[in-house]
Design an enzyme around this catalytic site. Sequence first.
Site, PDB file in Angstrom:
ATOM      1  N   TYR A 104     -30.599 -19.530 -28.793  1.00  0.00           N
ATOM      2  CA  TYR A 104     -30.334 -18.589 -27.693  1.00  0.00           C
ATOM      3  C   TYR A 104     -31.392 -18.797 -26.621  1.00  0.00           C
ATOM      4  O   TYR A 104     -32.585 -18.816 -26.923  1.00  0.00           O
ATOM      5  CB  TYR A 104     -30.361 -17.135 -28.189  1.00  0.00           C
ATOM      6  CG  TYR A 104     -30.089 -16.145 -27.079  1.00  0.00           C
ATOM      7  CD1 TYR A 104     -28.822 -16.036 -26.510  1.00  0.00           C
ATOM      8  CD2 TYR A 104     -31.107 -15.338 -26.573  1.00  0.00           C
ATOM      9  CE1 TYR A 104     -28.566 -15.155 -25.464  1.00  0.00           C
ATOM     10  CE2 TYR A 104     -30.864 -14.446 -25.526  1.00  0.00           C
ATOM     11  CZ  TYR A 104     -29.585 -14.355 -24.983  1.00  0.00           C
ATOM     12  OH  TYR A 104     -29.337 -13.487 -23.946  1.00  0.00           O
ATOM     13  N   ASP A 129     -38.218 -23.897 -25.299  1.00  0.00           N
ATOM     14  CA  ASP A 129     -38.043 -22.483 -24.963  1.00  0.00           C
ATOM     15  C   ASP A 129     -38.996 -21.694 -25.854  1.00  0.00           C
ATOM     16  O   ASP A 129     -38.706 -21.422 -27.020  1.00  0.00           O
ATOM     17  CB  ASP A 129     -36.586 -22.075 -25.193  1.00  0.00           C
ATOM     18  CG  ASP A 129     -36.363 -20.596 -24.907  1.00  0.00           C
ATOM     19  OD1 ASP A 129     -37.360 -19.863 -24.739  1.00  0.00           O
ATOM     20  OD2 ASP A 129     -35.191 -20.180 -24.865  1.00  0.00           O
ATOM     21  N   LYS A 143     -41.124 -12.489 -22.718  1.00  0.00           N
ATOM     22  CA  LYS A 143     -41.461 -11.517 -23.763  1.00  0.00           C
ATOM     23  C   LYS A 143     -42.952 -11.200 -23.861  1.00  0.00           C
ATOM     24  O   LYS A 143     -43.490 -10.482 -23.044  1.00  0.00           O
ATOM     25  CB  LYS A 143     -40.917 -11.988 -25.111  1.00  0.00           C
ATOM     26  CG  LYS A 143     -39.379 -12.041 -25.147  1.00  0.00           C
ATOM     27  CD  LYS A 143     -38.838 -12.020 -26.551  1.00  0.00           C
ATOM     28  CE  LYS A 143     -37.362 -12.350 -26.644  1.00  0.00           C
ATOM     29  NZ  LYS A 143     -36.453 -11.230 -26.571  1.00  0.00           N
TER      30      LYS A 143
END
Length: 481
Positions: free
Chosen positions: A165, A267, A295
């Site tokens: 994701y 990522d 995040k």
Amino acid sequence: MTVTGHGVNRARVTEIGTREEEEYRRRTPRSAELFERARQSMPLGVASSFQAYDPYPLFMTDARGPRISDADGNEYIDFDMAFGVLAAGHSHPILAEALQYRVANGTCYTFPVEDGVALAEEIKARFGADLVRFSNSGTEATMDAIRVARGYTGREKIIKFEGGYHGHHDDVLVSIQPPRDRMGPEDAPNTVPASAGIPRSRIAETIIAPFNDPEILAAILEAHCGEIAAIIVEPVQFNIGVVPPRPGYLERLCELADEHSIVLIFDEVKTGVVLAWGGAYEYFGVQPDLFCLAKSIGGGIPIGAFGGKRSVMASIETLEGTPAFSASAAGSGIERSTMPGGATRVAHLGTFNGNPLSMTAGLVTLTQILTKDVYPRLHAMADALTAGCQAVLDEFELPGYAINVGPKGCVMFTPGRVTNYRDFIGLDTELWTASFFYLANRGILLPPGPDDQWTLSVQHTEAEVDRYIAVFREFAAELTA
Ligand SMILES: Cc1ncc(COP(=O)(O)O)c(C=O)c1O
């Protein structure tokens, strides 16, 4: 009586799951009420579809350190930590103080600030990067990094791994968790959109490969020689539980990307500054061309960033000197770039990019909270949580294993090791759901899905880890009683 795995009684799983969901409803009437109200004004009653789960999500009111309270006043030890955002813990006192000043002195200028320069320098140091840019989320970071890779190479296709994701833009919102009947053969997976509304033309640009299998990837690269701009990968697949790379896999990815002159993008939205001071780059000792962050780098304030090698990142200034430029320059000499419309650089924009609130939050989080010295303790606590859960699984012979990579881990309810998305589909979701409600009802909050994992913060203590293990043991004992 149906028995599966190492003796799990299915009827008992269902019974406990049903009972615990009823108990959840009984304890949280205010959340139920707010959910009903929210459904009148928001699809699924939430701001992001990831927040929705059955029967309804908890509505939260307060959080401090490792604890969070819901609208009914129930307190939880938070092991979700906002899908892994909060390695710094909720409202770290140092951050809270710094942000008070910031809030009182302007939170958005759209002029650059010194904290942004210092934060870029800090990220460069941690990730061995030459240049960095800021965005506001992980989605923006991966979207921007992919555009830079396309601009740099002059190519259009990208490769993403099944089960990975990378946010909710069209290029990567494919084959997240494709249904079995649509995912295609293992050595040539289909590109399965995870949403309606993604144009066919976008879907055609993303090629899917299985994680952890360098041979299949090599074959795909051969088949698409000269077409691929970027390979984007979560160094640990943290959106299907916890799936680490096989030893040597990330190194091989690097080699293959180099051989084909492809931009390798890590990522690190989940791994960055969490697995280690320098994220997966430091943890695995492998350096990609570009990396994406979000995040945890903001300590709880929205932020994103991407960066990497000067040669690639400099495409934001000019494409001159990039493969895209030379490819056309070697031709007729009329087109200055292979980019459609002859664009000569990559656009990277955003009103809130580098805003003072996010820059201060990032700088304080990285330089004063997630400092080098905190990682050994985080790892030790996480290893203890995994060992404790594994001991419970062994004692009660439950079909599953506990696993962590750095401060992030979970119990995978499946007897065999998961190495890619197709293994993950075998997970016992009913058992997971029963455990989720059982733990939540006893004050242990996990992310609301087996595809996510617990994250420990610098504000968790051994006592909270012990409590998790004790409640998990109660669950296992009841399950097998
Ligand atoms: C690995 C990874 N990349 C990108 C994203 C997207 O980040 P955001 O939700 O901030 O857009 C996520 C979000 O969970 C993620 O886990």
